[in-house]
Design a protein around this motif. Structure first.
Motif, mmCIF file in Angstrom:
data_model
loop_
_atom_site.group_PDB
_atom_site.id
_atom_site.type_symbol
_atom_site.label_atom_id
_atom_site.label_comp_id
_atom_site.label_asym_id
_atom_site.label_seq_id
_atom_site.Cartn_x
_atom_site.Cartn_y
_atom_site.Cartn_z
ATOM 1 N N VAL A 110 -99.112 -97.009 -30.722
ATOM 2 C CA VAL A 110 -97.895 -97.510 -30.727
ATOM 3 C C VAL A 110 -96.892 -96.802 -31.612
ATOM 4 O O VAL A 110 -97.232 -96.543 -32.789
ATOM 5 N N ILE A 111 -95.940 -95.915 -31.010
ATOM 6 C CA ILE A 111 -94.983 -95.198 -32.114
ATOM 7 C C ILE A 111 -93.617 -95.716 -31.463
ATOM 8 O O ILE A 111 -93.333 -96.406 -30.522
ATOM 9 N N TYR A 112 -92.610 -95.353 -32.506
ATOM 10 C CA TYR A 112 -91.197 -95.568 -32.137
ATOM 11 C C TYR A 112 -90.611 -94.678 -31.077
ATOM 12 O O TYR A 112 -91.253 -93.264 -31.170
ATOM 13 N N ALA A 113 -89.885 -94.940 -30.348
ATOM 14 C CA ALA A 113 -89.087 -94.038 -29.472
ATOM 15 C C ALA A 113 -87.946 -93.179 -30.062
ATOM 16 O O ALA A 113 -86.962 -93.394 -29.977
ATOM 17 N N GLU A 145 -90.461 -99.140 -28.656
ATOM 18 C CA GLU A 145 -91.853 -98.633 -29.001
ATOM 19 C C GLU A 145 -92.220 -98.206 -27.787
ATOM 20 O O GLU A 145 -92.070 -98.380 -26.465
ATOM 21 N N ILE A 146 -93.075 -96.843 -28.022
ATOM 22 C CA ILE A 146 -93.619 -96.162 -26.991
ATOM 23 C C ILE A 146 -95.488 -96.714 -27.096
ATOM 24 O O ILE A 146 -95.765 -96.530 -28.309
ATOM 25 N N ILE A 147 -95.876 -97.180 -26.052
ATOM 26 C CA ILE A 147 -97.274 -97.675 -25.945
ATOM 27 C C ILE A 147 -98.068 -96.545 -25.160
ATOM 28 O O ILE A 147 -97.553 -96.329 -23.982
ATOM 29 N N LEU A 148 -99.071 -96.125 -25.715
ATOM 30 C CA LEU A 148 -99.501 -95.087 -24.976
ATOM 31 C C LEU A 148 -101.259 -95.075 -25.247
ATOM 32 O O LEU A 148 -101.694 -95.371 -25.975
ATOM 33 N N CYS A 192 -95.764 -96.243 -21.725
ATOM 34 C CA CYS A 192 -94.544 -97.108 -21.380
ATOM 35 C C CYS A 192 -93.772 -97.550 -22.435
ATOM 36 O O CYS A 192 -94.312 -97.360 -23.617
ATOM 37 N N LEU A 193 -92.593 -97.723 -22.084
ATOM 38 C CA LEU A 193 -91.585 -98.063 -23.225
ATOM 39 C C LEU A 193 -91.162 -99.410 -23.309
ATOM 40 O O LEU A 193 -91.198 -100.172 -22.319
ATOM 41 N N TYR A 194 -91.510 -100.322 -24.462
ATOM 42 C CA TYR A 194 -91.296 -101.729 -24.987
ATOM 43 C C TYR A 194 -90.122 -102.021 -25.671
ATOM 44 O O TYR A 194 -89.618 -101.386 -26.417
ATOM 45 N N ASP A 195 -89.251 -102.717 -24.694
ATOM 46 C CA ASP A 195 -87.987 -103.054 -25.356
ATOM 47 C C ASP A 195 -88.107 -104.605 -25.643
ATOM 48 O O ASP A 195 -88.039 -105.291 -24.755
ATOM 49 N N PRO A 196 -88.135 -104.965 -26.739
ATOM 50 C CA PRO A 196 -88.301 -106.543 -27.133
ATOM 51 C C PRO A 196 -86.853 -107.323 -26.713
ATOM 52 O O PRO A 196 -87.199 -108.493 -26.617
#
Length: 688
Positions: A42-45, A52-55, A76-80
């Motif tokens: 998990v890293i910041y976009a 967050e980018i989950i990969l 995938c991109l996670y937008d809370p």
């Protein structure tokens, strides 16, 4: 609440090969250590810390809490803000294998993600979001994460600086340069192999021919009949097989030493010795073994806990499924097809075997037999790096990163063991096929059948319901019929077979003073844990219930102990009894089996088997003679036998397999209200 479980894992996961060969210089790369099987990265976009980018690497994102990405998504991109309904945007599916860019850097592409809305808003042609990860080699970079270097909303470009991105040749060279006095680090994981404690000692090893050698680790021999500085010496004639050095080196599977420049062995060569250290199965021999012996080369394999970086778990998390009882610590499982021989261990490396010069650390090795029945052309079919998994409702164990695949040089050989529950306990796997650089084996064994019931065989034996095992317990009774176990306030007596009587003349097994702990109600064979449980219910009245006891027989092949108290309450008492009498899943793994593809395994006849076959043949001859001479008696006899076996099959007592954990608990944990359980039949309890 968050519950991590193997049952929540997606069966349709996507996975690709994570090894590649650079055609420009024939160097080899392997990103498998970055592949995640239980968690994601998990890293910041970029600069936006709210996204967050989950990969994952070469594998689809692991589905779970906080990672509700699409099935085949590699990133995938996670937008809370938009979670949970619209919070996960697919940045690309796992599709293409590794490749190289113009600068010879490894790149991994995830294509065909979600529709890019930025292009739609600009009126441009519809385009899917994609992700490109560029891996940069840095031999000193450990435990790093990728960073987003550029994105326009449609193409996410990430850079990952890591030592894993270096070629295997670079990693090996780096390990040699950075090695210290008998200490070396795994350049990928940074695990430190330290064999300093073995220095300044002489060790002995004997070959299968009876030749005795003396060798040292990271230094010259102390008591030496060879020339000064020798690390390996043939004492009988003072021949040096290599000069000692402290250069412990790394390779896949474990560290090694290479002693060179021994005595001259022919016109152009000098003797040398290769000492390979590896992490073997628990309980395996710690003695060094000579694998290969010739005038110019000696190869020694040594199983040492000192080099155990990690051992994979041989079970399914959150379940009772385990193959621990199949792990061999003494001999390999050997399967032979014509002149091809497979050496196999379960979840561990194969056991060092004289003459088998496979890559040390291999979990499965294939060898060929020459005309002299000598093992040649050894091929590594994979290392035991991955845990047991359930895939498409099949129990599978995979071995990866073996030798280079002959028909596809950019891929490494892998192997798969598929396990099936089988009442006919096959003690060896069966080779099924070879396809796309993968060897596939099937193993039908009772080990994966789980927990099943058994029944008592008078006067002192037990059988499981599938008649896989029949165990004679009389040896636990003959020498000492009654065993006594004391606690602080009680003195128990245990008699599992005999005629221990109470005041009323009833036969009992477990009692304490005048308290009787009930008759034997259940016998439970637990193949997962290699134990057998005796459950005694409906004993004397105790408070609002009755006395109950449980004896757990635990397999211990090395020692025999007395029963011990493990739990004691007002009405319930449990014991453990370590013994080799009740060991399940004992396999004759040291015996060679052979079979033709598509046929059943045939074991080579032993002397006992030969005698038995002669007796059976003689008996059949006499029976056939009688069959022909007296037809009337023959018909009556056969009719009686048929009725006997028919009545056996249709008898009232039926035993059923425990189908669920809940059903097992009904048997194993009947404590608060035993009277209700006693009023039910076996069929009711098991919900058969």
């Amino acid at each position: 609440m968050i519950w991590s479980s193997a049952f929540a894992c997606c069966a349709n996961k996507k996975e690709i090969n994570c090894t590649v060969t650079n055609p420009s210089d024939d160097s080899h790369y392997d990103l498998s250590p970055l592949k995640g099987y239980s968690e994601n990265y998990v890293i910041y976009a970029g600069t936006n810390t709210s996204l967050e980018i989950i990969l994952n690497v070469c594998h689809s994102v692991i589905f779970g809490f906080g990672a509700l990405c699409q099935v085949n998504s590699g990133a995938c991109l996670y937008d809370p803000v938009k979670a949970p309904t619209l919070g996960y945007l697919n940045l690309g599916d796992v599709q293409e294998t590794l490749s190289f860019d113009s600068s010879n850097n490894l790149i991994l592409k995830y294509e065909n993600g979600a529709i890019c809305k930025e292009n739609q808003e600009k009126g441009q042609q519809e385009q899917h979001i994609r992700t490109t990860i560029t891996f940069i080699c840095n031999l000193k970079a450990k435990d790093t994460l990728p960073e987003v270097t550029e994105t326009d909303g449609c193409h996410y470009q990430l850079t990952w600086i890591t030592a894993v991105a270096c070629s295997l040749e670079q990693l090996h060279e780096y390990s040699v340069k950075t090695s210290r006095r008998c200490i070396i680090n795994n350049p990928v994981t940074n695990f430190m192999y330290n064999l300093d404690s073995l220095m300044d000692k002489d060790f002995n090893v004997t070959s299968s021919r009876g030749t005795k050698y003396k060798f040292s680790v990271c230094g010259p021999l102390i008591n030496n009949t060879c020339k000064a500085g020798t690390g390996v010496c043939l004492e009988e004639n003072g021949t040096s097989l290599g000069m000692a050095n402290t250069n412990l080196m790394w390779q896949e599977g474990g560290p090694y030493l290479n002693y060179t420049d021994g005595n001259k062995c022919n016109d152009n060569q000098y003797s040398q010795t290769f000492i390979a250290f590896f992490c073997g199965p628990e309980g395996s021999s710690n003695d060094p073994i000579i694998i290969e012996e010739n005038p110019c080369q000696l190869i020694i394999h040594w199983n040492l806990n000192l080099v155990c970086e990690k051992r994979i778990k041989c079970n399914i998390p959150d379940t009772e499924v385990t193959l621990d009882s199949l792990i061999s610590s003494t001999n390999n499982y050997i399967v032979q097809i014509n002149r091809t021989v497979f050496y196999i261990n379960v979840c561990r490396t194969i056991i060092p075997t004289p003459g088998l010069n496979c890559v040390h650390g291999s979990g499965i090795c294939k060898a060929s037999l020459n005309d002299n029945n000598e093992l040649v052309e050894e091929v590594n079919l994979g290392f035991p790096k991955e845990t047991l998994i359930i895939y498409n409702n099949q129990l599978m164990l995979r071995y990866i990163e073996g030798s280079v695949c002959p028909e596809k040089t950019d891929v490494k050989i892998s192997s798969v063991l598929i396990f099936f529950c089988n009442n006919i306990n096959e003690h060896l796997p069966k080779f099924i096929r070879y396809s796309k650089c993968t060897y596939v084996f099937e193993w039908r064994t009772s080990v994966v059948c789980g927990t099943i019931l058994g029944h008592w065989i008078p006067p002192c034996g037990i059988k499981d319901q599938f008649f896989l095992y029949q165990i004679d317990l009389s040896s636990l009774y003959k020498n000492q019929p009654i065993r006594y176990v004391q606690s602080e306030n009680r003195n128990y007596s245990i008699n599992i077979c005999g005629e221990q009587k109470n005041g009323n003349g009833s036969s009992i097994a477990v009692c304490e003073n005048c308290n009787i702990y009930g008759p034997l109600s259940y016998i439970i064979f637990d193949f997962y844990q290699n134990i057998i449980k005796f459950k005694y219910l409906n004993g004397s009245k105790c408070l609002n219930s009755s006395y109950m006891a449980e004896i757990t027989f635990i397999c211990d092949e090395t020692s025999e102990t007395e029963p011990t108290l493990t739990w004691e309450s007002d009405c319930i008492t449990t014991f453990e009894w370590h013994t080799n009498i009740t060991c399940l899943n004992q396999t004759n793994v040291g015996t060679r089996f052979s079979f033709d593809v598509g046929r059943n395994i045939r074991k080579t006849p032993t002397r006992i088997g030969l005698v038995a076959s002669i007796v059976i043949t003689l008996f059949m001859f006499l029976l056939a003679s009688w069959y022909c001479v007296k037809p009337n008696k023959r018909r009556y006899f056969l009719h009686s036998c048929f009725n006997f076996f028919k009545s056996r099959r249709n008898g009232r007592v039926q035993y059923h397999r425990i189908g669920t954990n809940e059903q097992a608990r009904l048997l194993l944990d009947a404590n608060n209200d035993p009277t209700q359980c006693q009023s039910d039949s076996d069929d009711d309890l098991l919900d058969a």
